[in-house]
Design a protein around this motif. Structure first.
Motif, PDB file in Angstrom:
ATOM      1  N   SER A  72       0.860  -1.178   0.000  1.00  0.00           N
ATOM      2  CA  SER A  72       0.000   0.000   0.000  1.00  0.00           C
ATOM      3  C   SER A  72       0.896   1.226   0.000  1.00  0.00           C
ATOM      4  CB  SER A  72      -0.893  -0.004   1.242  1.00  0.00           C
ATOM      5  OG  SER A  72      -1.646   1.187   1.295  1.00  0.00           O
ATOM      6  N   LEU A  73       0.376   2.309  -0.512  1.00  0.00           N
ATOM      7  CA  LEU A  73       1.131   3.558  -0.492  1.00  0.00           C
ATOM      8  C   LEU A  73       0.935   4.309   0.808  1.00  0.00           C
ATOM      9  CD1 LEU A  73       0.529   4.737  -4.155  1.00  0.00           C
ATOM     10  CD2 LEU A  73       2.503   3.521  -3.212  1.00  0.00           C
ATOM     11  N   SER A  74      -0.047   3.902   1.598  1.00  0.00           N
ATOM     12  CA  SER A  74      -0.297   4.571   2.869  1.00  0.00           C
ATOM     13  C   SER A  74      -0.045   3.601   4.027  1.00  0.00           C
ATOM     14  CB  SER A  74      -1.737   5.088   2.920  1.00  0.00           C
ATOM     15  OG  SER A  74      -2.633   4.018   2.807  1.00  0.00           O
ATOM     16  N   PRO A  75       0.356   4.127   5.188  1.00  0.00           N
ATOM     17  CA  PRO A  75       0.684   3.244   6.321  1.00  0.00           C
ATOM     18  C   PRO A  75      -0.525   2.511   6.903  1.00  0.00           C
ATOM     19  CG  PRO A  75       0.956   5.546   6.921  1.00  0.00           C
ATOM     20  CD  PRO A  75       0.652   5.516   5.466  1.00  0.00           C
ATOM     21  N   ASP A  76      -1.755   2.952   6.597  1.00  0.00           N
ATOM     22  CA  ASP A  76      -2.923   2.253   7.128  1.00  0.00           C
ATOM     23  C   ASP A  76      -3.339   1.067   6.261  1.00  0.00           C
ATOM     24  OD1 ASP A  76      -3.999   3.557   4.954  1.00  0.00           O
ATOM     25  OD2 ASP A  76      -5.635   4.504   6.056  1.00  0.00           O
ATOM     26  N   GLY A  77      -2.668   0.844   5.133  1.00  0.00           N
ATOM     27  CA  GLY A  77      -2.947  -0.312   4.290  1.00  0.00           C
ATOM     28  C   GLY A  77      -4.110  -0.125   3.343  1.00  0.00           C
ATOM     29  N   SER A  78      -4.632   1.087   3.220  1.00  0.00           N
ATOM     30  CA  SER A  78      -5.773   1.304   2.335  1.00  0.00           C
ATOM     31  C   SER A  78      -5.326   1.264   0.878  1.00  0.00           C
ATOM     32  CB  SER A  78      -6.430   2.646   2.646  1.00  0.00           C
ATOM     33  OG  SER A  78      -5.508   3.693   2.505  1.00  0.00           O
ATOM     34  N   PHE A  79      -6.251   0.943   0.001  1.00  0.00           N
ATOM     35  CA  PHE A  79      -6.021   0.826  -1.434  1.00  0.00           C
ATOM     36  C   PHE A  79      -4.834  -0.098  -1.740  1.00  0.00           C
ATOM     37  CE2 PHE A  79      -7.941   5.010  -0.759  1.00  0.00           C
ATOM     38  CZ  PHE A  79      -9.129   4.811  -1.442  1.00  0.00           C
ATOM     39  N   PRO A  80      -4.972  -1.377  -1.423  1.00  0.00           N
ATOM     40  CA  PRO A  80      -3.854  -2.308  -1.641  1.00  0.00           C
ATOM     41  C   PRO A  80      -3.533  -2.484  -3.124  1.00  0.00           C
ATOM     42  CG  PRO A  80      -5.827  -3.513  -1.060  1.00  0.00           C
ATOM     43  CD  PRO A  80      -6.152  -2.058  -0.913  1.00  0.00           C
ATOM     44  N   MET A  81      -2.272  -2.731  -3.376  1.00  0.00           N
ATOM     45  CA  MET A  81      -1.775  -2.965  -4.725  1.00  0.00           C
ATOM     46  C   MET A  81      -0.907  -4.219  -4.705  1.00  0.00           C
ATOM     47  SD  MET A  81      -0.603   0.887  -5.518  1.00  0.00           S
ATOM     48  CE  MET A  81      -1.284   1.418  -7.041  1.00  0.00           C
ATOM     49  N   MET A  82      -0.551  -4.694  -5.893  1.00  0.00           N
ATOM     50  CA  MET A  82       0.294  -5.874  -5.985  1.00  0.00           C
ATOM     51  C   MET A  82       1.388  -5.617  -7.016  1.00  0.00           C
ATOM     52  SD  MET A  82      -0.717  -9.798  -6.921  1.00  0.00           S
ATOM     53  CE  MET A  82      -1.734  -9.986  -5.488  1.00  0.00           C
ATOM     54  N   LYS A  83       2.615  -5.931  -6.655  1.00  0.00           N
ATOM     55  CA  LYS A  83       3.734  -5.824  -7.591  1.00  0.00           C
ATOM     56  C   LYS A  83       3.684  -7.031  -8.518  1.00  0.00           C
ATOM     57  CE  LYS A  83       8.761  -5.490  -7.821  1.00  0.00           C
ATOM     58  NZ  LYS A  83      10.010  -5.348  -7.066  1.00  0.00           N
ATOM     59  N   ARG A  86       9.110  -6.055 -12.311  1.00  0.00           N
ATOM     60  CA  ARG A  86      10.095  -5.104 -11.806  1.00  0.00           C
ATOM     61  C   ARG A  86       9.618  -3.659 -11.949  1.00  0.00           C
ATOM     62  NH1 ARG A  86      15.685  -5.539 -14.704  1.00  0.00           N
ATOM     63  NH2 ARG A  86      14.297  -5.035 -16.402  1.00  0.00           N
ATOM     64  N   SER A  87       8.747  -3.394 -12.923  1.00  0.00           N
ATOM     65  CA  SER A  87       8.329  -2.021 -13.174  1.00  0.00           C
ATOM     66  C   SER A  87       6.825  -1.833 -13.261  1.00  0.00           C
ATOM     67  CB  SER A  87       8.964  -1.529 -14.471  1.00  0.00           C
ATOM     68  OG  SER A  87       8.538  -2.345 -15.547  1.00  0.00           O
ATOM     69  N   LYS A  88       6.030  -2.808 -12.795  1.00  0.00           N
ATOM     70  CA  LYS A  88       4.575  -2.699 -12.881  1.00  0.00           C
ATOM     71  C   LYS A  88       3.908  -3.119 -11.586  1.00  0.00           C
ATOM     72  CE  LYS A  88       4.173  -3.510 -17.812  1.00  0.00           C
ATOM     73  NZ  LYS A  88       3.669  -4.430 -18.834  1.00  0.00           N
ATOM     74  N   ALA A  89       2.813  -2.438 -11.289  1.00  0.00           N
ATOM     75  CA  ALA A  89       1.967  -2.783 -10.143  1.00  0.00           C
ATOM     76  C   ALA A  89       0.510  -2.750 -10.600  1.00  0.00           C
ATOM     77  CB  ALA A  89       2.184  -1.792  -9.006  1.00  0.00           C
ATOM     78  N   VAL A  90      -0.337  -3.483  -9.899  1.00  0.00           N
ATOM     79  CA  VAL A  90      -1.755  -3.532 -10.209  1.00  0.00           C
ATOM     80  C   VAL A  90      -2.539  -3.084  -8.981  1.00  0.00           C
ATOM     81  CG1 VAL A  90      -3.682  -5.064 -10.786  1.00  0.00           C
ATOM     82  CG2 VAL A  90      -1.470  -5.419 -11.835  1.00  0.00           C
ATOM     83  N   ARG A  91      -3.460  -2.131  -9.176  1.00  0.00           N
ATOM     84  CA  ARG A  91      -4.374  -1.751  -8.093  1.00  0.00           C
ATOM     85  C   ARG A  91      -5.423  -2.847  -7.984  1.00  0.00           C
ATOM     86  NH1 ARG A  91      -5.110   4.313  -9.769  1.00  0.00           N
ATOM     87  NH2 ARG A  91      -6.486   3.296 -11.231  1.00  0.00           N
ATOM     88  N   MET A  98      -0.180  -0.025 -13.338  1.00  0.00           N
ATOM     89  CA  MET A  98       0.563   1.219 -13.210  1.00  0.00           C
ATOM     90  C   MET A  98       2.040   0.936 -13.446  1.00  0.00           C
ATOM     91  SD  MET A  98      -1.171   2.620  -9.720  1.00  0.00           S
ATOM     92  CE  MET A  98      -0.090   4.025  -9.689  1.00  0.00           C
ATOM     93  N   MET A  99       2.710   1.829 -14.151  1.00  0.00           N
ATOM     94  CA  MET A  99       4.152   1.726 -14.332  1.00  0.00           C
ATOM     95  C   MET A  99       4.825   2.340 -13.106  1.00  0.00           C
ATOM     96  SD  MET A  99       4.405   0.186 -17.171  1.00  0.00           S
ATOM     97  CE  MET A  99       6.136   0.319 -17.540  1.00  0.00           C
ATOM     98  N   VAL A 100       5.851   1.687 -12.588  1.00  0.00           N
ATOM     99  CA  VAL A 100       6.532   2.138 -11.369  1.00  0.00           C
ATOM    100  C   VAL A 100       8.029   2.158 -11.629  1.00  0.00           C
ATOM    101  CG1 VAL A 100       6.935   1.671  -8.937  1.00  0.00           C
ATOM    102  CG2 VAL A 100       4.738   1.102  -9.951  1.00  0.00           C
ATOM    103  N   GLY A 101       8.670   3.276 -11.282  1.00  0.00           N
ATOM    104  CA  GLY A 101      10.105   3.391 -11.429  1.00  0.00           C
ATOM    105  C   GLY A 101      10.843   3.178 -10.130  1.00  0.00           C
TER     106      GLY A 101
END
Length: 119
Positions: A72-83, A86-91, A98-101
């Motif tokens: 998650s991008l937030s410390p409370d774990g909201s809106f989880p994503m999955m890697k 190496r350069s992609k994540a899925v909401r 999403m492309m991730v650098g």
């Protein structure tokens, strides 16, 4: 008159034969017979479940996550994503890729047992 010989990389190639009986048939790859995924007939046949999870309190680097690890991008774990690479994540909410650098994120771990709501 002198006959020409086919040469490849300094080695002599064997003479071509017109006999088709010497050709071996290509070996076909054996197909695996795997079972298909079971499907529910309708939404009425499904149970409603809620999963509890844990989010790390400390952010980690994107490169330290393994593929298919949740974060998650937030410390409370909201809106989880999955890697997923190496350069992609899925909401997980809408399956948007999403492309991730790089960056920092919070690992999310689901508990082993879902909490079922029974009426």
């Amino acid at each position: 008159m002198e006959a020409l010989e086919a040469v490849s990389n300094g080695t002599k190639a064997p003479p071509k034969t017109e006999d088709k009986t010497e050709l071996k048939p290509k070996r076909e790859r054996a197909r695996r017979h795997l079972p298909s995924l079971p499907s529910a007939a309708s939404a009425a046949d499904m149970n409603q479940v809620e999963y509890s999870g844990l989010a790390d309190r400390t952010a980690v680097e994107w490169d330290s996550l393994k593929n298919y690890e949740m974060f998650s991008l937030s410390p409370d774990g909201s809106f989880p994503m999955m890697k997923v690479s190496r350069s992609k994540a899925v909401r997980l909410a809408d399956r948007e890729v999403m492309m991730v650098g790089g960056g920092r994120c919070f690992r999310v771990s689901l508990s082993n047992h879902p909490n079922q709501n029974k009426p």
